[in-house]
Design an enzyme around this catalytic site. Sequence first.
Site, mmCIF file in Angstrom:
data_model
loop_
_atom_site.group_PDB
_atom_site.id
_atom_site.type_symbol
_atom_site.label_atom_id
_atom_site.label_comp_id
_atom_site.label_asym_id
_atom_site.label_seq_id
_atom_site.Cartn_x
_atom_site.Cartn_y
_atom_site.Cartn_z
ATOM 1 N N TRP A 21 -5.067 -38.845 27.150
ATOM 2 C CA TRP A 21 -4.330 -39.769 26.281
ATOM 3 C C TRP A 21 -2.982 -40.125 26.880
ATOM 4 O O TRP A 21 -2.324 -39.260 27.465
ATOM 5 C CB TRP A 21 -4.102 -39.069 24.935
ATOM 6 C CG TRP A 21 -3.036 -39.664 24.077
ATOM 7 C CD1 TRP A 21 -1.701 -39.378 24.092
ATOM 8 C CD2 TRP A 21 -3.223 -40.661 23.066
ATOM 9 N NE1 TRP A 21 -1.045 -40.131 23.153
ATOM 10 C CE2 TRP A 21 -1.953 -40.915 22.498
ATOM 11 C CE3 TRP A 21 -4.348 -41.346 22.571
ATOM 12 C CZ2 TRP A 21 -1.772 -41.832 21.465
ATOM 13 C CZ3 TRP A 21 -4.159 -42.271 21.535
ATOM 14 C CH2 TRP A 21 -2.881 -42.498 21.001
ATOM 15 N N ASP A 24 3.903 -43.664 24.949
ATOM 16 C CA ASP A 24 5.107 -44.318 25.491
ATOM 17 C C ASP A 24 5.362 -44.105 26.990
ATOM 18 O O ASP A 24 5.245 -42.981 27.487
ATOM 19 C CB ASP A 24 6.376 -43.775 24.814
ATOM 20 C CG ASP A 24 6.261 -43.642 23.328
ATOM 21 O OD1 ASP A 24 5.271 -44.085 22.760
ATOM 22 O OD2 ASP A 24 7.183 -43.059 22.733
ATOM 23 N N TRP A 48 -3.895 -38.065 20.727
ATOM 24 C CA TRP A 48 -2.542 -37.516 20.801
ATOM 25 C C TRP A 48 -2.606 -36.012 20.547
ATOM 26 O O TRP A 48 -3.379 -35.552 19.707
ATOM 27 C CB TRP A 48 -1.686 -38.219 19.728
ATOM 28 C CG TRP A 48 -0.219 -37.940 19.840
ATOM 29 C CD1 TRP A 48 0.662 -38.596 20.622
ATOM 30 C CD2 TRP A 48 0.517 -36.949 19.119
ATOM 31 N NE1 TRP A 48 1.915 -38.071 20.440
ATOM 32 C CE2 TRP A 48 1.852 -37.062 19.515
ATOM 33 C CE3 TRP A 48 0.183 -35.969 18.179
ATOM 34 C CZ2 TRP A 48 2.865 -36.261 19.024
ATOM 35 C CZ3 TRP A 48 1.190 -35.159 17.682
ATOM 36 C CH2 TRP A 48 2.509 -35.307 18.106
ATOM 37 N N PHE A 80 8.604 -34.812 23.980
ATOM 38 C CA PHE A 80 8.538 -36.182 23.465
ATOM 39 C C PHE A 80 9.290 -37.131 24.409
ATOM 40 O O PHE A 80 9.808 -36.736 25.445
ATOM 41 C CB PHE A 80 9.118 -36.232 22.051
ATOM 42 C CG PHE A 80 8.097 -35.927 20.968
ATOM 43 C CD1 PHE A 80 6.922 -35.246 21.252
ATOM 44 C CD2 PHE A 80 8.324 -36.325 19.660
ATOM 45 C CE1 PHE A 80 5.978 -34.973 20.254
ATOM 46 C CE2 PHE A 80 7.395 -36.065 18.659
ATOM 47 C CZ PHE A 80 6.224 -35.390 18.940
ATOM 48 N N ARG A 144 15.173 -38.410 18.025
ATOM 49 C CA ARG A 144 14.439 -38.317 19.293
ATOM 50 C C ARG A 144 14.635 -39.516 20.222
ATOM 51 O O ARG A 144 15.255 -40.491 19.889
ATOM 52 C CB ARG A 144 12.953 -38.152 19.008
ATOM 53 C CG ARG A 144 12.327 -39.222 18.120
ATOM 54 C CD ARG A 144 10.846 -38.926 17.910
ATOM 55 N NE ARG A 144 10.196 -39.923 17.065
ATOM 56 C CZ ARG A 144 10.070 -39.835 15.749
ATOM 57 N NH1 ARG A 144 10.549 -38.797 15.107
ATOM 58 N NH2 ARG A 144 9.469 -40.795 15.070
ATOM 59 N N ASP A 145 14.024 -39.378 21.388
ATOM 60 C CA ASP A 145 13.862 -40.429 22.390
ATOM 61 C C ASP A 145 15.182 -40.851 23.051
ATOM 62 O O ASP A 145 15.546 -42.043 23.047
ATOM 63 C CB ASP A 145 13.144 -41.664 21.792
ATOM 64 C CG ASP A 145 11.889 -41.286 21.007
ATOM 65 O OD1 ASP A 145 11.323 -40.212 21.284
ATOM 66 O OD2 ASP A 145 11.479 -42.058 20.115
ATOM 67 N N GLU A 196 12.556 -45.699 16.639
ATOM 68 C CA GLU A 196 12.100 -44.873 17.756
ATOM 69 C C GLU A 196 12.479 -45.547 19.073
ATOM 70 O O GLU A 196 12.709 -46.754 19.126
ATOM 71 C CB GLU A 196 10.570 -44.715 17.725
ATOM 72 C CG GLU A 196 10.022 -44.086 16.466
ATOM 73 C CD GLU A 196 8.521 -43.818 16.535
ATOM 74 O OE1 GLU A 196 8.117 -42.705 16.203
ATOM 75 O OE2 GLU A 196 7.749 -44.716 16.910
HETATM 76 C C1 FRU Z 1 6.867 -43.487 19.793
HETATM 77 C C2 FRU Z 1 6.883 -41.975 19.561
HETATM 78 C C3 FRU Z 1 8.247 -41.415 19.908
HETATM 79 C C4 FRU Z 1 7.942 -39.982 20.220
HETATM 80 C C5 FRU Z 1 6.596 -40.085 20.891
HETATM 81 C C6 FRU Z 1 5.701 -38.913 20.650
HETATM 82 O O1 FRU Z 1 5.620 -44.016 20.071
HETATM 83 O O2 FRU Z 1 6.538 -41.689 18.219
HETATM 84 O O3 FRU Z 1 9.205 -41.584 18.890
HETATM 85 O O4 FRU Z 1 8.891 -39.405 21.050
HETATM 86 O O5 FRU Z 1 5.994 -41.272 20.418
HETATM 87 O O6 FRU Z 1 4.560 -38.964 21.458
#
Ligand code: FRU
Length: 459
Positions: A21, A24, A48, A80, A144-145, A196
């Site tokens: 899989w 992002d 996922w 993540f 996150r991110d 995100e």
């Molecule tokens: C966006 C997301 C991010 C997170 C990741 C997890 O597609 O939800 O916010 O870090 O995917 O896989």
Amino acid sequence: MATKGVNDYRPRIHFTTRKGWINDPNGLLYHDGIYHLFYQHYPKDTKWGPMHWGHAISRDLISWEHLPIALEPDELGHIFSGSAVYDRENTTGFASFGKPPIVTMFTHSGETQQQSIAYSTDGVNFTKYAGNPVIKNPGLRDFRDPKVFYNPVRDSWSCVVAAGDRVYFYASPNLIDWVKTGEFGPEGNLCPGVWECPDIFPLKAPNGDEVWVLVVSMTIPLEKGGPKTQYFLGTFDGDAFICTRPFDGIEWIDPGFDNYAAMSYYGEELKDRIVIGWGANWQYAADTPTDEYRGMMTLARKLSLVDTPKGLRLSSAPYDTLGEIMVPTAIIKGEKAIESQVFGLGIEGYHNFAVTLSNEDDEELVFGVNENDEIFIDRSRAGDKTFSDIFASAVFGKVEKKRLYRGAITMEAIFDVSMLEVFADKGTFACAQVVYPTKPYNRIAIEGKAEVTYYDVIL
Ligand code: FRU
């Protein structure tokens, strides 16, 4: 990248992982002539799961070499999304034998979400920093991110992190010690939801002004069309983004259903702002009918700003290297039989017209401009839809976007086995849509007034 016949649906010029899989794109970094692409990855299943960072490199953003997994889950959680920079001045102190490190910054998602870093001096093997996390969770469920960027006002590092319904900004001299400098949102956001994968960068407007672009992926509910990636235009004062050019409505970087979590490349040597997105949609990504792999990335796109009758807007174009492998081989008069499942179309259209790709089973993928002056892509009869009721529903069948210009239209379409990307009207329309034709498309037909050039893609 071998394909197993069209029913494998594996694209040829879009990135896919060998097995498992992906979601992002992460850590997009250009360094030493190499484009790094890290990505959200679960290697053990086509769904996922515990997130890793997969890793691939390219010199042209079209053909990719797979590298070992860069980051694996650990006691702080799953790995993540996040970003990467080259720490040329060794601000981190992670250099080894005089070699400055590549530093990745990502979210550890465990009991809570926190930001951590890892480094590498060979660009392949990554070591997580022993003092992680470097930004602790401030009491938020969604935090996150991190996207790291050079802050020209403070002459330091900065990062932007998605924090619930807004973004937080932090600054650091060394990528390790961070202080919060500001926030943006939710004021000014016209589509409420969890934010995100933020990104921020400057672009030059046609009049020479520097304009900062804030990009945020939005978790929009199903009935409103599912997740999409929004952008805002404004300035960056060294502490936070300020939206100075609000729009009347929401502006997406792509109105289609298969471009999410788009991120731009960091690279001191880069002249262009290049982005790649995840070419899928959370609403049905896990169900798409591919075998040992699941998901792809969009083509690399070059971003710029254009003046339109509605004001300044983002413009996207396929990155220059794609043009180097496309050769015009025919002018299509009415219709044309095709054999290849990877090709381009250059279209000069007038008023409404439609281009139809079809196969022996009368599956049809149709796009063009309709009588309401909307650019459209209709995939509702383009192929297999049985794998997901959501994919099959009317909401996800058709994209329509009102044109910002009138009259003649220039359009470029790139078809790659199971992905169509269309760019039109100076890049103000840029749209990625996946399709699953059960037999190869073998015919292109043109209706209405349009001159269409067929391009072979030379791989
Ligand atoms: C966006 C997301 C991010 C997170 C990741 C997890 O597609 O939800 O916010 O870090 O995917 O896989």
